[in-house]
Design a protein around this motif. Sequence first.
Motif, PDB file in Angstrom:
ATOM      1  N   GLY A  20       5.980  -4.737 -27.025  1.00 36.47           N
ATOM      2  CA  GLY A  20       5.221  -3.902 -26.587  1.00 36.47           C
ATOM      3  C   GLY A  20       4.762  -4.272 -25.097  1.00 36.47           C
ATOM      4  O   GLY A  20       4.372  -3.705 -24.419  1.00 36.47           O
ATOM      5  N   TYR A  21       5.810  -5.222 -24.637  1.00 36.12           N
ATOM      6  CA  TYR A  21       5.609  -5.681 -23.082  1.00 36.12           C
ATOM      7  C   TYR A  21       7.141  -5.474 -22.696  1.00 36.12           C
ATOM      8  O   TYR A  21       8.153  -5.997 -23.130  1.00 36.12           O
ATOM      9  CB  TYR A  21       5.151  -7.067 -22.877  1.00 36.12           C
ATOM     10  N   ASN A  22       7.206  -4.885 -21.371  1.00 33.65           N
ATOM     11  CA  ASN A  22       8.375  -4.843 -20.571  1.00 33.65           C
ATOM     12  C   ASN A  22       8.469  -5.518 -19.595  1.00 33.65           C
ATOM     13  O   ASN A  22       7.572  -5.327 -18.431  1.00 33.65           O
ATOM     14  CB  ASN A  22       8.629  -3.288 -20.355  1.00 33.65           C
ATOM     15  N   PRO A  23       9.329  -6.566 -19.306  1.00 33.53           N
ATOM     16  CA  PRO A  23       9.262  -7.299 -17.922  1.00 33.53           C
ATOM     17  C   PRO A  23       9.537  -6.560 -16.642  1.00 33.53           C
ATOM     18  O   PRO A  23       8.697  -7.018 -15.690  1.00 33.53           O
ATOM     19  CB  PRO A  23      10.466  -8.306 -18.266  1.00 33.53           C
ATOM     20  N   GLY A  28       9.677  -8.773 -13.460  1.00 31.98           N
ATOM     21  CA  GLY A  28      10.443  -9.558 -14.439  1.00 31.98           C
ATOM     22  C   GLY A  28       9.930 -10.618 -15.151  1.00 31.98           C
ATOM     23  O   GLY A  28      10.555 -11.324 -15.908  1.00 31.98           O
ATOM     24  N   ALA A  29       8.458 -10.743 -14.858  1.00 32.95           N
ATOM     25  CA  ALA A  29       7.917 -11.980 -15.572  1.00 32.95           C
ATOM     26  C   ALA A  29       7.725 -11.640 -17.209  1.00 32.95           C
ATOM     27  O   ALA A  29       8.083 -10.706 -17.520  1.00 32.95           O
ATOM     28  CB  ALA A  29       6.323 -11.791 -15.339  1.00 32.95           C
ATOM     29  N   ASN A  75      -9.274   1.035 -21.254  1.00 31.73           N
ATOM     30  CA  ASN A  75      -8.060   0.672 -21.519  1.00 31.73           C
ATOM     31  C   ASN A  75      -7.493  -0.680 -20.325  1.00 31.73           C
ATOM     32  O   ASN A  75      -7.762  -0.368 -19.204  1.00 31.73           O
ATOM     33  CB  ASN A  75      -7.002   1.596 -21.755  1.00 31.73           C
ATOM     34  N   ASN A  76      -6.573  -1.375 -20.819  1.00 28.37           N
ATOM     35  CA  ASN A  76      -5.736  -2.147 -19.912  1.00 28.37           C
ATOM     36  C   ASN A  76      -4.808  -3.106 -20.628  1.00 28.37           C
ATOM     37  O   ASN A  76      -4.800  -3.385 -21.753  1.00 28.37           O
ATOM     38  CB  ASN A  76      -7.022  -3.523 -19.783  1.00 28.37           C
ATOM     39  N   PRO A  77      -3.791  -3.273 -19.927  1.00 25.07           N
ATOM     40  CA  PRO A  77      -2.255  -3.530 -20.456  1.00 25.07           C
ATOM     41  C   PRO A  77      -2.706  -4.907 -21.628  1.00 25.07           C
ATOM     42  O   PRO A  77      -2.050  -4.899 -22.605  1.00 25.07           O
ATOM     43  CB  PRO A  77      -1.596  -4.022 -19.551  1.00 25.07           C
ATOM     44  N   ASP A  78      -3.369  -5.885 -21.056  1.00 31.50           N
ATOM     45  CA  ASP A  78      -3.768  -7.096 -21.762  1.00 31.50           C
ATOM     46  C   ASP A  78      -4.418  -6.881 -23.373  1.00 31.50           C
ATOM     47  O   ASP A  78      -4.051  -7.361 -24.151  1.00 31.50           O
ATOM     48  CB  ASP A  78      -4.389  -8.266 -21.168  1.00 31.50           C
ATOM     49  N   LEU A  79      -5.198  -5.531 -23.177  1.00 33.85           N
ATOM     50  CA  LEU A  79      -5.783  -5.360 -24.694  1.00 33.85           C
ATOM     51  C   LEU A  79      -4.685  -4.563 -25.456  1.00 33.85           C
ATOM     52  O   LEU A  79      -4.593  -4.680 -26.559  1.00 33.85           O
ATOM     53  CB  LEU A  79      -7.058  -4.546 -24.334  1.00 33.85           C
TER      54      LEU A  79
END
Length: 421
Positions: A20-23, A28-29, A75-79
């Motif tokens: 669910g996460y794209n660097p 690039g993290a 909404n927030n990406p970390d959630l």
Amino acid sequence: MDDQTKRKQFSPETLMMSYGYNPQWSEGAVKCPIFQTSTFVFDTAEEGKAFFEIAYGMRDQKPNEKLGLIYSRLNNPDLEILENRLKLWDDADDCAVFESGMSAISTVFLEFLKPGSLLLYSKPVYGGTDHFIHHILKDFGIHTVGFHPNMSEEEIIQLVKDTGHSDKLALIYIETPANPTNALFDMAMAKRVANYFSQEESPVYFAVDNTYMGPLWQHPMEHGADLVIYSATKYIAGHSDVIAGAVLGNQALMARIRGLRTFLGNMAGPWTGWLLMRSLETLKVRMDKQTENAEIIADFLNQHPKVEKVYFLGLLDESQPKQFAIYKQQCTAPGAMISFDIKGTEKDVFVFLNNLTLIKLAVSLGSTESLVQHPATMTHVDVSEEDRKLLGISEKLVRLSVGIENPKDIIWDISNALDKI
Ligand SMILES: *Cc1c(COP(=O)(O)O)cnc(C)c1O
């Protein structure tokens, strides 16, 4: 990448590091950063308008149209990334995370119970939940009735009818295994009771607080639950350093939960979301080790002359046919919670507790370190004496949450403290 990764059907533990996460979203993290921001910039006014139309339910989402980021209460990406990962363990459509287990539970109650509704719940439930049921729901004119582990399906149905509000039954809420005695409730039976009282216009929903088994050892939706609730403070976070909660279920029910969360404002913050994502990477190895340790420690306690009785799912057998059958039906492992009666009185139990040196005397559970507590005077002190008797929460009972230490060291500590009695 996401859909493709999921289609390969990797195990949840494999996906916890990246799913669910794209660097490319973050220079690039390799790890998802903490998106410590309250609000998000819209590219255009048209885009902002479209996001709000979807978020506030003004119109249906078009195929392939995504709800963009608006404001961290919504909404927030970390959630969102955390929720997408949590969904994998229970194979749920949707998930919403909260700032505590209690906010997850109270949001479910407030969404599905209205003045005049009836709630059917298992006894005993977590102390905070019990307080919410008896003090807060009561003030909203919600009727409640509890059933205990020894009751049959027929007895529970009769109990509901005897309230005089059976046509208003709206929610069945259970915790299995029950805290602190590890008594099991049959989820398929609870679902049949829900179906029995469901009406076309007013379905009876069935929710399970699955905190005690984490997302690994029991999957309530496979046994009929509509909603699964976690205190993520426990196994999910797993390090005794953060308070959080989660609710999972199908799209339609979760839309209602998310809606109420937006307006109660009890969502988790980005920092909590980030901490939980970090914890999820080790969920499987932690929980595997915890249950492995628990089996060793339960066997030790079971043979100790100063221990009267051990309550641990791994010790169930044909001598308790009903409980054993439920265990085989709905649990994939015995968990890491052990309760046991020490021979003697409260005084003897306190000698034991005060002489532990490695195991910490503290409430909570599911963490990397072992924790011990005395339910009758601590977590379950406000359970009525009658219920405590009925449920077996006596002065002799100790509750142990087993951590990931070397089991030899845990046994040394327990053995030493028992010798002091
Ligand atoms: C701890 C716990 C809760 C409450 O969760 P918080 O994160 O402390 O708000 C609810 N249910 C169970 C079974 C728990 O153990």
